[in-house]
Design a protein around this motif. Sequence first.
Motif, short mmCIF file in Angstrom:
data_model
loop_
_atom_site.label_atom_id
_atom_site.label_comp_id
_atom_site.label_asym_id
_atom_site.label_seq_id
_atom_site.Cartn_x
_atom_site.Cartn_y
_atom_site.Cartn_z
N SER A 157 0.82 -1.22 0.00
CA SER A 157 0.00 0.00 0.00
C SER A 157 0.85 1.27 0.00
CB SER A 157 -0.94 0.01 1.20
OG SER A 157 -0.22 0.01 2.42
N PHE A 158 2.15 1.13 0.26
CA PHE A 158 3.05 2.29 0.26
C PHE A 158 3.93 2.33 -0.99
CE2 PHE A 158 2.00 1.77 4.72
CZ PHE A 158 1.85 3.09 5.15
N TYR A 159 3.73 1.37 -1.88
CA TYR A 159 4.55 1.31 -3.09
C TYR A 159 4.10 2.38 -4.09
CZ TYR A 159 7.25 -0.47 -7.00
OH TYR A 159 8.16 -0.58 -8.03
N ILE A 160 5.05 3.10 -4.65
CA ILE A 160 4.76 4.13 -5.67
C ILE A 160 5.46 3.73 -6.96
CG2 ILE A 160 5.06 6.54 -6.32
CD1 ILE A 160 4.98 7.23 -3.33
N ASP A 161 4.71 3.66 -8.04
CA ASP A 161 5.26 3.22 -9.32
C ASP A 161 5.96 4.38 -10.01
OD1 ASP A 161 5.90 1.68 -11.47
OD2 ASP A 161 3.90 1.72 -12.38
N ASP A 162 7.17 4.66 -9.57
CA ASP A 162 7.98 5.73 -10.15
C ASP A 162 9.43 5.26 -10.13
OD1 ASP A 162 8.74 8.10 -11.27
OD2 ASP A 162 7.88 9.38 -9.71
N SER A 163 10.30 5.93 -10.88
CA SER A 163 11.68 5.48 -10.97
C SER A 163 12.46 5.74 -9.68
CB SER A 163 12.39 6.13 -12.16
OG SER A 163 12.30 7.54 -12.08
#
Length: 212
Positions: free
Chosen positions: A144-150
Amino acid sequence: MITIYVYILDTLADWELGYVTSELNSGRFFKKDAQSVSLKTVSYSKDPIHTMGGLTIVPDCLIEDMVASETSVLLLPGANTWSDPKHGTIIEKASKFLSSGVLVCAICGATVALANIGVLDNRPHTSNGSGFLEMFSPCYKGQSFYIDDSSVADHNLITAGSTGGLLWAKQIIEHLGVFQSDTLEAWYNYFSTGKPEHFFALMQTLPSNNEN
C-alpha cells in the motif's frame, strides 16, 4: 562536512551509482556556499570487491567505522549478491541510521534487502516495478506504500529502481542542498534529454558564470 558512505559488494551495479557519486565527489556544479563532501567506500571486510562491470574497488573503511550524524549519508547500490547473509550487518546499520534521521538511499536490489527487514512496510518507496519486491522478499508487506515511479523520496529514505539512477541522484542532491535549485533543474533536464539548450542553461546557473 557531509560524509557519503557507499556500501560496496560483489556484482555492484556500476551504472546505478554513476550520476550521484560523480557529482557529489567532484563538486563541479556545487553552489558557492555548499558544504564540502567526503565520499568513503565501506564494506564488511577490507577485501576488494568486483563490480558487475569488472572494476575492482578496495573499501576505504569497515561498517564499524561508520559514524551516524546529521551530515552522514548511506548509499546502498544494487547487486546480485544482496541475499548473502554477510550483508545483514549493513542493513541493520541502515535501519538504525533511518531511525536516527540519517539519509539512507537504496536502489534496485538494495530495496529488497530493506524490504526483508520490514523497513518498507510503512513508508512510501519504490523498486523495480510492481510485484518485484513480493517476488524476492516473501515477508514484504508494504504494497500500500509502493509508488510506481523510478525514484521516490520520503524524508530520509530515497529508493529507486535499476533504471532510476538519474532521478535518484537528483533527489539525493536536492536533499543535501549542495546545488542551487536552478542548477539542479538544468542538470537533470540536460542529462534526461540530452538537449543542448539545457547544457547552456546549466552553465549559466554556475556562480563563475554569473559574476560581473
